[in-house]
Design an enzyme around this catalytic site. Structure first.
Site, PDB file in Angstrom:
ATOM      1  CB  ALA A  45      39.255  44.663  35.214  1.00  9.95           C
ATOM      2  CD  GLU A  46      38.180  49.892  35.990  1.00  5.64           C
ATOM      3  OE1 GLU A  46      38.023  50.847  35.189  1.00  5.64           O
ATOM      4  OE2 GLU A  46      37.354  49.587  36.861  1.00  5.64           O
TER       5      GLU A  46
END
Length: 264
Positions: A45-46
């Protein structure tokens, strides 16, 4: 170049839950293209990039990249970055991060958990979006908007949130919009799911920035500034929320699952 990195599950009390973030520890800033390529390679995701500061403004510079874009605010990767810093210096009670678009953010110890101080980006009631409703297959009881790309669909109950089966191809075609579906919870005050298909993440497991957007609405509706929240993704994660003026305080725990070296 060898870059130390740590994969940390944020808003998690055990491995393989919450939202994973890769925390990259840099000696100096990298160019945008290299950061984006690393984030694409990590494919979670990040990816957070940290560079130590010595000017007293903050302890670190912090940037966040999804596999496809840089984002203005990411709560879970900030919490993960704070976990990394505080676990490696037990004498420190808090750590600060200077960001490009969200100001200075703080992660502090809070008993056995961590406390994350973020800006309140409250959404306002707005017009319905038939394209988003069609992509989610719902008819919301209310629609809220935040100017910098957040759309909130308030549903009737938790069952409706959990039952969502979005058309991700349709969501990808709706540019620069993070879609939040939220409702009253059963075991927690609030439940939500978050979709960021246009940023390369079909469903985000646990999203700190989404809670910055919905905190004001739920504080008003519940009649109190503090409430419990659960993001009902496949991985799932609990978030303690408190609205404090123009700030949102999020509480949670983290679990480090990988420590390694990224080689360029």
């Amino acid at each position: 170049m060898r870059i130390p990195f740590h994969q940390i599950d944020a808003f998690a009390d055990r491995p393989f839950s919450g939202n994973p973030a890769a925390v990259m520890i840099l000696d100096a800033a990298l160019d945008d293209a290299t950061c984006q390529s690393i984030a694409a390679e990590n494919n979670i995701a990040e990816t957070a990039f940290l560079v130590a500061r010595t000017d007293g403004v903050a302890d670190y510079d912090l940037r966040w990249f999804t596999p496809t874009v840089e984002v203005a605010l990411c709560g879970h990767a900030t919490l993960a970055s704070g976990h990394w810093a505080l676990m490696r210096d037990r004498s420190r009670s808090a750590v600060t991060f200077a960001t490009r678009k969200a100001g200075v953010l703080t992660v502090a110890r809070d008993g056995a958990a961590l406390r994350l101080d973020l800006p309140s980006w409250s959404a306002e009631l707005g017009e319905r979006r038939p394209d988003i409703e069609a992509a989610l297959g719902v008819s919301p009881v209310a629609t809220l908007w935040r100017d910098n790309g957040y759309s909130v669909l308030v549903l009737e109950n938790e069952e409706a949130v959990r039952a969502l089966t979005p058309d991700f191809a349709a969501l990808r075609a709706i540019a620069d919009t993070l879609v939040i579906a939220t409702a009253p919870g059963t075991k927690t005050d609030v439940v939500s799911r978050v979709f960021a298909a246009s940023a390369g993440i079909d469903e985000d497991p646990v999203t700190g920035s989404a809670h910055c957007v919905i905190a004001g609405y739920w504080a008003d509706r519940l009649g109190r500034n503090a409430f419990s929240a659960y993001q009902a993704s496949a991985r799932g994660g609990h978030v303690a929320c408190r609205l404090d003026g123009d700030r949102v305080i999020l509480g949670g725990t983290c679990v480090e699952v990988i420590e390694g070296v990224f080689i360029l």
